[in-house]
Design an enzyme around this catalytic site. Sequence first.
Site, PDB file in Angstrom:
ATOM      1  CE  LYS A 195      -3.531   2.644   2.365  1.00  0.00           C
ATOM      2  NZ  LYS A 195      -4.576   2.386   3.579  1.00  0.00           N
ATOM      3  CE  LYS A 248      -6.112   2.197  -0.866  1.00  0.00           C
ATOM      4  NZ  LYS A 248      -6.356   2.311   0.569  1.00  0.00           N
ATOM      5  CE1 TYR A 313     -15.059   3.466  -3.043  1.00  0.00           C
ATOM      6  CE2 TYR A 313     -12.955   3.919  -4.326  1.00  0.00           C
ATOM      7  CZ  TYR A 313     -13.710   3.754  -3.091  1.00  0.00           C
ATOM      8  OH  TYR A 313     -12.912   3.881  -1.873  1.00  0.00           O
TER       9      TYR A 313
HETATM   10  C1  PBG Z   1      -7.686   3.439   5.422  1.00  0.00           C
HETATM   11  C2  PBG Z   1      -7.710   3.303   3.957  1.00  0.00           C
HETATM   12  C3  PBG Z   1      -7.703   4.253   2.937  1.00  0.00           C
HETATM   13  C4  PBG Z   1      -8.090   3.725   1.811  1.00  0.00           C
HETATM   14  C5  PBG Z   1      -8.412   2.588   2.129  1.00  0.00           C
HETATM   15  N1  PBG Z   1      -8.308   2.274   3.342  1.00  0.00           N
HETATM   16  C6  PBG Z   1      -7.171   5.585   3.024  1.00  0.00           C
HETATM   17  C7  PBG Z   1      -5.635   5.953   3.430  1.00  0.00           C
HETATM   18  O1  PBG Z   1      -4.791   5.237   3.661  1.00  0.00           O
HETATM   19  O2  PBG Z   1      -5.583   7.319   3.509  1.00  0.00           O
HETATM   20  C8  PBG Z   1      -8.197   4.524   0.324  1.00  0.00           C
HETATM   21  C9  PBG Z   1      -9.128   4.057  -0.424  1.00  0.00           C
HETATM   22  C10 PBG Z   1      -9.387   4.983  -1.803  1.00  0.00           C
HETATM   23  O3  PBG Z   1      -8.709   6.233  -1.743  1.00  0.00           O
HETATM   24  O4  PBG Z   1     -10.484   4.661  -2.306  1.00  0.00           O
HETATM   25  N2  PBG Z   1      -6.254   3.507   5.905  1.00  0.00           N
HETATM   26 ZN    ZN Z   2      -5.719   4.211   7.775  1.00  0.00          ZN
END
Ligand code: PBG
Ligand code: ZN
Length: 324
Positions: A195, A248, A313
Site C-alpha cells: 500500500k 493499492k 467504486y
Molecule cells: C484507510 C484506507 C484508505 C483507503 C482505504 N483504506 C485511506 C488512506 O490510507 O489514507 C483509500 C481508499 C481509496 O482512496 O479509495 N487506511
Molecule cells: Zn488508515
Amino acid sequence: MPFPVQRPRRLRRNECFRRLVRETILTPDDLILPLFAIGGTGIKNPIESMPGQYQLSPDNVAKTARKAFDLGIPAVILFGIPDDKDAVGSGAYAAGGIVQQAVKAVKNAVPELIVITDVCLCEYTDHGHCGVIAGQSVDNDATLSLLAQTAVSQVNAGADMVAPSDMMDGRVAAIRTALDVDGFSQIPIMAYAAKYCSSYYGPFRSAVDSAPRFGDRRTYQMDPANTDEAMREVALDVAEGADIIMVKPALAFLDIIHRVREAIDLPVAAYNVSGEYAMIKAAEKLGWIDGHRVMLETLTAIKRAGADMILTYFALDAARTLNE
Ligand code: PBG
Ligand code: ZN
C-alpha cells in the site's frame, strides 16, 4: 515469418474472431464494491468528489449490498464514518460501532454475500493517523493490539473477511493470532500488503474525514518510487498468514500488480482507488472522455496486469454492463 504471410488483422476481422482470441475476460465475479457506512436510518449523502457514491446508513448499506449481490458481485468492503473520534480510535473496535452495525445489517439482508471489513484506525482517530500517536509519530507496537481488537470485533459482528489497511509492521500476525484465539481460524485476511503513500486517496479521505491532522502517512505507507520494497512487504504478509495480497492503488502501480502476481501463488487483489474513480468521473462530466468505455478499459487493464479481484467504486456500473 513476416508480412505478407503474417497478417495479425485476420483475427480482428469481426467481433466473433475478437471474442475467440480475447485473453482477458472481466466478470462481475472479479469485483468487490466498497461502501461507506454512517449512523442513522434512511441516510444517503452524496460524496461530492465521487459522483454516484454515498455515505449510507446501515439500512441503505444493506440495500446497496443486495443490489450488488443480485448483479453477481460476490463481496463488499465496508468503511465507517463514526459519530465521534478520539485519540485511540475507540469507534473502530466498539461492539456497537458503525461498521459493526453495517455488517449486521448486510448479513441480515444478504447472508450469502461476503462482507469484508477494512481494519484501520484513521477513520476513528481525531488526529487522522492509522495508529496511536506517541510524541509526533505513530507507535507501531502499541497500535497492533487495537488493530487485532478491531478485527475481532468486526468478525464478532459477522464479517466474513478482514482487510488491514494500516501498514503497521506485524499487523497480519497480530490479527491472525487474535482471530485464532477467539475461534475464528476460518476467517481469511486480505492484507493491503503493498500500500503506497498515494495522493490518489484524496476523495476517500474527504468522504470519511480521515486526512491526517498533522504530518502525512509517509512513515508507514510505501514510497511510490519503490518496487523491491513491495516484494519484501508482500513476503512478510504471506509469512504472517495473509490469505489474499492486495496492491493499492492500481492504475499507477500496474507493474507492482504484475510483479506480485508472478512472484506469489496467493490470490492478488488490486484497489482501484477513489482518485482513480474521480478522475474518470470528472473527465466524463466535462465531456472529454467516454467514461463508460474508459472504466471498462481500466478494469480490464488491472485484471490483465495480474489482479484476480478488483476493489472498485465502479463495481455496480461495471457489473450491469458485463451482464448485458
Ligand atoms: C484507510 C484506507 C484508505 C483507503 C482505504 N483504506 C485511506 C488512506 O490510507 O489514507 C483509500 C481508499 C481509496 O482512496 O479509495 N487506511
Ligand atoms: Zn488508515
